[in-house]
Enzyme design. Structure first.
Site, PDB file in Angstrom:
ATOM      1  N   ARG A 105     -65.790 -44.180  10.353  1.00  0.00           N
ATOM      2  CA  ARG A 105     -65.455 -45.014   9.363  1.00  0.00           C
ATOM      3  C   ARG A 105     -65.855 -44.324   8.187  1.00  0.00           C
ATOM      4  NH1 ARG A 105     -66.596 -51.071  10.233  1.00  0.00           N
ATOM      5  NH2 ARG A 105     -67.001 -50.747  12.248  1.00  0.00           N
ATOM      6  N   THR A 109     -65.508 -47.151   1.858  1.00  0.00           N
ATOM      7  CA  THR A 109     -64.494 -48.217   1.979  1.00  0.00           C
ATOM      8  C   THR A 109     -64.743 -48.878   3.470  1.00  0.00           C
ATOM      9  OG1 THR A 109     -63.031 -46.848   3.396  1.00  0.00           O
ATOM     10  CG2 THR A 109     -62.941 -46.665   0.819  1.00  0.00           C
ATOM     11  N   ASP A 201     -75.296 -52.466  19.452  1.00  0.00           N
ATOM     12  CA  ASP A 201     -74.587 -51.482  19.638  1.00  0.00           C
ATOM     13  C   ASP A 201     -74.123 -50.822  20.834  1.00  0.00           C
ATOM     14  OD1 ASP A 201     -73.405 -48.469  19.320  1.00  0.00           O
ATOM     15  OD2 ASP A 201     -74.343 -48.720  17.156  1.00  0.00           O
ATOM     16  N   ASP A 204     -74.479 -46.878  21.622  1.00  0.00           N
ATOM     17  CA  ASP A 204     -75.813 -46.606  21.813  1.00  0.00           C
ATOM     18  C   ASP A 204     -76.461 -46.889  23.213  1.00  0.00           C
ATOM     19  OD1 ASP A 204     -76.149 -45.227  19.468  1.00  0.00           O
ATOM     20  OD2 ASP A 204     -77.264 -46.919  18.365  1.00  0.00           O
TER      21      ASP A 204
END
Ligand code: PRP
Ligand code: URA
Length: 210
Positions: A105, A109, A201, A204
């Site tokens: 990512r 943005t 997450d 993770d």
């Protein structure tokens, strides 16, 4: 017309998702249960696989029995958390090929970019199941579907464990031909783009990297 959202309405999936949501679930259990739910969602997502028949000899007599027509299939995990679902899909469809798509990512943005894409040569002829545990803003899945379409894929499904309504809407708008198969649709996204109540997450928790 937008794609359908198939939410698993099954006590086993509901029970297993609750274990995943629990912040005290161990990495080992988390990983195993992600794989198990992957299997259960695959069961639902493959309902439309075409069948043919063949003759078999049972210990009692000869009979004509159903068998899969052998449609070509590929599972495509979005790296990295999508890897956690591959085993569950392959246990149900062992002949499937596996393509990998890596996404990062842009920190400014927040838009996802494809940094890695390795597919079987005949990917355009295969039915595709993109897998990722989480459909949050929908940015990663939208980009992954776009990438597969660029490669000529036509019949694409998306499998996730948890979806946010925002992500579902984004996929339905951007790719109305793609059906979504998910364990549950949660309430909303928080200001950090996490699904609420969610499970945290996913990457993770699968890989123990927190
Ligand atoms: C997570 C998840 C999805 C993405 C969903 O991956 O596995 O790929 O976020 O978010 P979105 O719908 O808003 O795009 P993450 O970026 O945390 O990477 P990871 O798989 O390496 O953990
Ligand atoms: N990615 C995750 O792993 N979890 C979320 O809740 C949102 C995005």
């Amino acid at each position: 017309m937008s794609g359908k959202v198939h939410v698993m309405d099954h006590p086993l999936v509901a029970h297993k998702l609750t274990i995943l949501r629990d912040k005290d679930t161990s990495v080992k259990d988390f990983r195993e249960i992600v794989s198990e739910i992957g299997m259960l969602i695959t069961y639902e997502a493959t309902r439309d696989l075409p069948l043919t028949t063949k003759e078999v000899e049972t210990p009692i007599c000869r009979t004509i029995a159903p068998t899969l027509k052998g449609k070509k299939f590929a599972v495509v995990p979005i790296l990295r958390a999508g890897l956690g679902l591959v085993d569950g899909v392959l246990r149900m469809v062992p002949s499937a090929r596996v393509g990998h798509i890596g996404m990062f990512r842009d920190e400014e943005t927040l838009e996802p970019h494809v940094y890695f894409c390795k597919m079987p040569k005949d990917i355009a002829e295969r039915d595709i199941m993109i897998v990722d545990p989480m459909l949050a803003t929908g940015g990663s899945a939208e980009a992954a579907i776009t990438e597969m379409k660029k490669r000529g894929c036509k019949n694409i499904k998306l499998m996730v464990l948890l979806a946010a309504p925002e992500g579902v809407e984004r996929i339905q708008k951007a790719h109305p031909d793609v059906d979504i198969y998910c364990g549950a649709v949660d309430d909303h996204l928080n200001e950090h783009g996490y699904i609420v109540p969610g499970l945290g997450d996913a990457g993770d928790r699968i890989f123990g990297t927190k």
